[in-house]
Write a protein that holds these residues in place. Structure first.
Motif, mmCIF file in Angstrom:
data_model
loop_
_atom_site.group_PDB
_atom_site.id
_atom_site.type_symbol
_atom_site.label_atom_id
_atom_site.label_comp_id
_atom_site.label_asym_id
_atom_site.label_seq_id
_atom_site.Cartn_x
_atom_site.Cartn_y
_atom_site.Cartn_z
ATOM 1 N N GLY A 230 -3.597 -3.161 -9.175
ATOM 2 C CA GLY A 230 -4.577 -2.324 -8.505
ATOM 3 C C GLY A 230 -4.011 -1.492 -7.377
ATOM 4 N N PHE A 231 -2.749 -1.713 -7.052
ATOM 5 C CA PHE A 231 -2.097 -0.894 -6.041
ATOM 6 C C PHE A 231 -0.591 -1.013 -6.217
ATOM 7 C CE2 PHE A 231 -0.550 -3.949 -2.758
ATOM 8 C CZ PHE A 231 -1.066 -5.112 -3.281
ATOM 9 N N ASN A 232 0.124 -0.088 -5.600
ATOM 10 C CA ASN A 232 1.570 -0.063 -5.692
ATOM 11 C C ASN A 232 2.154 -0.756 -4.468
ATOM 12 O OD1 ASN A 232 4.262 0.565 -5.980
ATOM 13 N ND2 ASN A 232 3.863 2.638 -6.704
ATOM 14 N N LEU A 233 2.962 -1.813 -4.718
ATOM 15 C CA LEU A 233 3.532 -2.574 -3.609
ATOM 16 C C LEU A 233 4.488 -1.755 -2.749
ATOM 17 C CD1 LEU A 233 4.344 -6.181 -4.871
ATOM 18 C CD2 LEU A 233 2.705 -5.478 -3.136
ATOM 19 N N ASP A 234 5.072 -0.742 -3.331
ATOM 20 C CA ASP A 234 5.932 0.145 -2.551
ATOM 21 C C ASP A 234 5.078 0.755 -1.445
ATOM 22 O OD1 ASP A 234 7.878 3.134 -3.323
ATOM 23 O OD2 ASP A 234 7.890 1.766 -1.617
ATOM 24 N N GLY A 235 5.510 0.587 -0.203
ATOM 25 C CA GLY A 235 4.694 1.059 0.903
ATOM 26 C C GLY A 235 3.949 -0.057 1.602
ATOM 27 N N TYR A 236 4.123 -1.275 1.115
ATOM 28 C CA TYR A 236 3.482 -2.444 1.721
ATOM 29 C C TYR A 236 4.542 -3.445 2.171
ATOM 30 C CZ TYR A 236 -1.194 -1.139 0.183
ATOM 31 O OH TYR A 236 -2.394 -0.497 0.018
ATOM 32 N N ALA A 237 4.274 -4.073 3.293
ATOM 33 C CA ALA A 237 5.029 -5.248 3.678
ATOM 34 C C ALA A 237 4.410 -6.459 2.978
ATOM 35 C CB ALA A 237 4.984 -5.451 5.185
ATOM 36 N N ARG B 9 -0.317 -2.690 4.291
ATOM 37 C CA ARG B 9 0.333 -1.384 4.330
ATOM 38 C C ARG B 9 1.316 -1.357 5.493
ATOM 39 N NH1 ARG B 9 -0.346 3.203 1.754
ATOM 40 N NH2 ARG B 9 -2.237 2.488 0.715
ATOM 41 N N TRP B 10 2.501 -0.854 5.207
ATOM 42 C CA TRP B 10 3.606 -1.000 6.146
ATOM 43 C C TRP B 10 3.616 0.088 7.203
ATOM 44 C CZ3 TRP B 10 8.022 2.049 7.094
ATOM 45 C CH2 TRP B 10 9.021 1.420 7.840
ATOM 46 N N ASN B 11 3.983 -0.285 8.417
ATOM 47 C CA ASN B 11 4.375 0.692 9.425
ATOM 48 C C ASN B 11 5.572 0.133 10.177
ATOM 49 O OD1 ASN B 11 3.625 -0.327 12.285
ATOM 50 N ND2 ASN B 11 1.805 -0.770 11.079
ATOM 51 N N TYR B 12 6.344 1.000 10.735
ATOM 52 C CA TYR B 12 7.643 0.626 11.305
ATOM 53 C C TYR B 12 7.487 -0.344 12.469
ATOM 54 C CZ TYR B 12 12.216 1.044 13.494
ATOM 55 O OH TYR B 12 13.434 0.767 14.040
ATOM 56 N N TYR B 13 6.393 -0.260 13.221
ATOM 57 C CA TYR B 13 6.284 -0.954 14.509
ATOM 58 C C TYR B 13 5.787 -2.390 14.396
ATOM 59 C CZ TYR B 13 6.926 3.798 16.009
ATOM 60 O OH TYR B 13 7.430 5.053 16.185
ATOM 61 N N SER B 14 5.296 -2.800 13.247
ATOM 62 C CA SER B 14 4.780 -4.158 13.098
ATOM 63 C C SER B 14 5.853 -5.053 12.490
ATOM 64 C CB SER B 14 3.546 -4.169 12.204
ATOM 65 O OG SER B 14 2.510 -3.414 12.765
ATOM 66 N N ASP B 15 5.831 -6.341 12.842
ATOM 67 C CA ASP B 15 6.834 -7.240 12.273
ATOM 68 C C ASP B 15 6.258 -8.120 11.163
ATOM 69 O OD1 ASP B 15 6.961 -9.529 15.143
ATOM 70 O OD2 ASP B 15 5.371 -9.092 13.703
#
Length: 127
Positions: free
Chosen positions: A26-33, A101-107
């Motif tokens: 249902g979604f593409n893991l690319d772009g997700y942590a 969903r990934w962003n650079y600032y979160s761990d």
């Protein structure tokens, strides 16, 4: 509908290995942590490992599994893996994968950072 499905759990002897899979639909893991977490009976949920977006070179391991577990991703298969070696009885737990969903600032090291969770797979380490 976003869905994560874990598989690969089971019963293994101490010192053995298992590979868990977390398949997304249902979604593409690319772009997700993607994070792996676990919860043993009567204990709080704890983090296991995290892999960040896209090429997966940025990873994090909690101390309890460092040097024994390896997290990896295959974006073509829309799947994240957790290779578990040198398993110990204290690794016994239900293992969950989670996606955000990934962003650079979160761990992404805490469960509260994730919106999407799988149903879990049982891992039992016992002789």
């Amino acid at each position: 509908q976003l869905q994560l499905v874990e598989s690969g759990g089971g019963l293994v002897q101490p010192g053995g290995s298992l590979r868990l899979s977390c398949a997304a639909s249902g979604f593409n893991l690319d772009g997700y942590a993607i994070g792996w977490f676990r919860q043993a009976p009567g204990k709080a949920r704890e983090g296991v490992a995290v892999i960040h977006s896209r090429d997966g070179r940025r990873t994090f391991y909690f101390d309890s599994v460092k040097g024994r577990f390896t997290i990896s991703r295959d974006n073509a298969k829309n799947t994240v893996y957790l290779q578990m070696n040198s398993l110990k009885p204290e690794d016994t737990a239900v293992y969950y994968c989670a996606a955000q969903r990934w962003n650079y600032y979160s761990d992404y090291t805490t469960g509260d950072e994730y919106d999407y969770w799988g149903q879990g797979t049982q891992v039992t380490v016992s002789s």
